[in-house]
Design an enzyme around this catalytic site. Structure first.
Site, PDB file in Angstrom:
ATOM      1  N   THR A 130       1.669  -0.184  -4.013  1.00 21.44           N
ATOM      2  CA  THR A 130       2.058   0.987  -4.639  1.00 21.44           C
ATOM      3  C   THR A 130       3.559   1.252  -4.626  1.00 21.44           C
ATOM      4  O   THR A 130       4.001   2.257  -5.492  1.00 21.44           O
ATOM      5  CB  THR A 130       1.000   2.025  -4.221  1.00 21.44           C
ATOM      6  OG1 THR A 130       1.299   2.148  -3.036  1.00 21.44           O
ATOM      7  CG2 THR A 130      -0.497   1.877  -4.811  1.00 21.44           C
ATOM      8  N   ASP A 131       4.137   1.011  -3.602  1.00 19.26           N
ATOM      9  CA  ASP A 131       5.415   1.507  -3.150  1.00 19.26           C
ATOM     10  C   ASP A 131       6.609   1.232  -4.145  1.00 19.26           C
ATOM     11  O   ASP A 131       7.326   2.009  -4.739  1.00 19.26           O
ATOM     12  CB  ASP A 131       5.892   0.953  -1.832  1.00 19.26           C
ATOM     13  CG  ASP A 131       5.978  -0.255  -1.392  1.00 19.26           C
ATOM     14  OD1 ASP A 131       5.480  -1.070  -2.431  1.00 19.26           O
ATOM     15  OD2 ASP A 131       6.560  -0.932  -0.281  1.00 19.26           O
ATOM     16  N   LEU A 143       2.617  -7.161   9.679  1.00 12.20           N
ATOM     17  CA  LEU A 143       2.806  -5.543  10.399  1.00 12.20           C
ATOM     18  C   LEU A 143       4.187  -5.060  10.555  1.00 12.20           C
ATOM     19  O   LEU A 143       4.674  -4.422  11.086  1.00 12.20           O
ATOM     20  CB  LEU A 143       2.069  -5.670  11.936  1.00 12.20           C
ATOM     21  CG  LEU A 143       0.725  -6.157  12.069  1.00 12.20           C
ATOM     22  CD1 LEU A 143       0.369  -6.245  13.307  1.00 12.20           C
ATOM     23  CD2 LEU A 143      -0.096  -5.149  11.108  1.00 12.20           C
ATOM     24  N   SER A 153       9.879  -7.618  10.123  1.00 16.03           N
ATOM     25  CA  SER A 153      11.333  -7.578   9.711  1.00 16.03           C
ATOM     26  C   SER A 153      11.763  -6.281   9.639  1.00 16.03           C
ATOM     27  O   SER A 153      12.976  -5.970  10.135  1.00 16.03           O
ATOM     28  CB  SER A 153      11.146  -8.352   8.387  1.00 16.03           C
ATOM     29  OG  SER A 153      10.239  -7.819   7.324  1.00 16.03           O
ATOM     30  N   ASP A 169       8.078  -0.096   4.188  1.00 18.03           N
ATOM     31  CA  ASP A 169       7.932  -0.601   5.584  1.00 18.03           C
ATOM     32  C   ASP A 169       8.897  -0.094   6.490  1.00 18.03           C
ATOM     33  O   ASP A 169       8.631   0.522   7.670  1.00 18.03           O
ATOM     34  CB  ASP A 169       8.344  -2.041   5.635  1.00 18.03           C
ATOM     35  CG  ASP A 169       6.990  -2.956   5.220  1.00 18.03           C
ATOM     36  OD1 ASP A 169       6.019  -2.244   4.696  1.00 18.03           O
ATOM     37  OD2 ASP A 169       7.122  -4.022   4.602  1.00 18.03           O
TER      38      ASP A 169
END
Length: 392
Positions: A38-39, A130, A133, A177
């Site tokens: 969704t980001d 997770l 990066s 992230d």
């Protein structure tokens, strides 16, 4: 535990660089509890920083060269790069995440006047989805910001870190992230509107349950995966919807009902499904956070399961391994909810599991998954952590 871990790193630092480190940092990984893909569609996400992450020992150098060594990737040896005029170099492997940050900082007017010796050691499993990066990118941002007193607020470093991944590494990721890694707060997840970057912290009170991350152990590479394809499909769908709603800036602005009314304007059935996921997942995320805030953990769990169905059926990013983990989890007592987390195509699931059921959960999931897939998964019980920071 952390003390011994850092002591082991200090020993390696002296072996590699012949001196003692001057500063120590920790940069977490993140898990997204709900709100997947969704980001970049201008929707909401609900991630938290986790206690697994990347530790760094750092020493300033007198010249303009940086030397980095990863204890997780010891076979890559010490990698060197200059602190100016950088471009992506496949031979430098994981160091490109650090190089990308140095490059975007320089282009934004924040030029490094010297390099560093850095040893890193991470507790995040690579390729588990997770955000190893983003953990590296925000880590390098904080190191640069502190070393040269640039005075950048964390949100600015988060944006520069995302640019490093988009423009330097070439993965067209959204902001989630880097945001979760940089802005994390202990015991809280963050409800982030990726369209406006408005956010608020929401206390996670799971009472007698914990967050269990299960790694499929199927490696995935974002840059070469279908990630960029999904993004392009959603952008194309949005453009078609703009023919009837010219003011629409992002799919995340639509309610489920508003989308259903105009979905027929998306010519391709596949693109319609991709957009359907983006819209419904966004609204599901808002509903899930509201449920958690009124202590309805059971409803939050049901919405996690629905999120996985949508990622499987509409967005097609789960795959056999993630579906197997989720299906096994749904059948077990003590599991409140379970879904894939991260970009998909491998990586991990996140499950809310009653504390007294965790050991049985690990045992049963491991046995059934190994039987079906042919190799074992790994488990991590995560606590919620602070964002990237200097230790000491």
């Amino acid at each position: 535990m952390e003390k011994e871990f850092l002591a082991g790193m200090a020993k390696v630092f002296e072996e590699k660089f012949g001196a003692q480190a001057e500063r120590r940092y920790f940069s977490p990984g993140r898990v997204n509890l709900i709100g997947e893909h969704t980001d970049y569609n201008g929707g909401h996400v609900f991630p938290c920083a986790i206690s697994l992450g990347t530790y760094a020992l750092v020493r300033d150098r007198a010249d303009a060269v940086t030397r980095v060594y990863s204890m997780n990737l010891a076979d890559k040896g010490v990698i060197e790069f200059p602190m100016s005029g950088l471009s992506y170099d496949a031979a430098k492997d994981w160091a490109n995440y650090f190089m990308g940050v140095v490059d975007v900082f320089e282009k934004a007017g924040y030029k490094a006047s010297h390099g560093f010796d850095i040893v890193i050691n991470g507790t995040l499993p690579g390729g588990a989805g997770l955000s190893s990066s983003a953990s590296l990118e925000v880590l390098m941002s904080v190191i640069l910001n502190e070393a040269f007193s640039f005075g950048l607020p964390m949100l600015e470093m988060v944006k520069l870190s995302q640019q490093a991944e988009n423009k330097f590494v070439g993965v067209n990721c959204g902001i989630m992230d880097q945001f979760a890694v940089g802005m994390g707060k202990a015991d809280c997840a963050m409800l982030l509107d990726c369209n406006t970057l408005d956010y608020r912290y929401s206390k996670i009170v799971l009472k007698d349950a914990s967050i269990v991350i299960t790694n499929t152990n199927k490696p995935h590479s974002l840059a070469s995966s279908a990630y960029n394809v999904r993004r392009a499909q959603c952008e194309h769908a949005l453009n078609e919807l703009r023919e009837v709603r010219p003011e629409l800036k992002a799919l995340g602005e639509l309610s489920n009902e508003a989308f259903e009314k105009i979905a027929g304007h998306i010519a391709e059935q596949l693109e319609r499904q991709r957009a359907h996921h983006a819209v419904f997942e966004n609204n599901r995320t808002l509903e899930a956070v509201a449920a958690l805030e009124r202590d309805d953990v059971a409803q939050f769990g049901r919405l996690m399961n629905e999120s996985h169905f949508s990622l499987r059926d509409d967005y097609d990013v789960t795959g056999r391994e993630l579906d197997t983990l989720a299906e096994i989890a749904w059948s077990l007592p003590g599991v409140i909810g379970s879904r894939m987390t991260g970009a998909g195509f491998g990586g991990s699931t996140v499950s809310l599991v009653k504390n007294d059921a965790i050991e049985a959960f690990k045992e049963k999931v491991a046995a059934a998954y190994t039987e079906r897939i042919g190799y074992a998964p790994s488990f991590y019980v995560a606590s919620i952590s602070e964002g990237t920071h200097r230790l000491d």
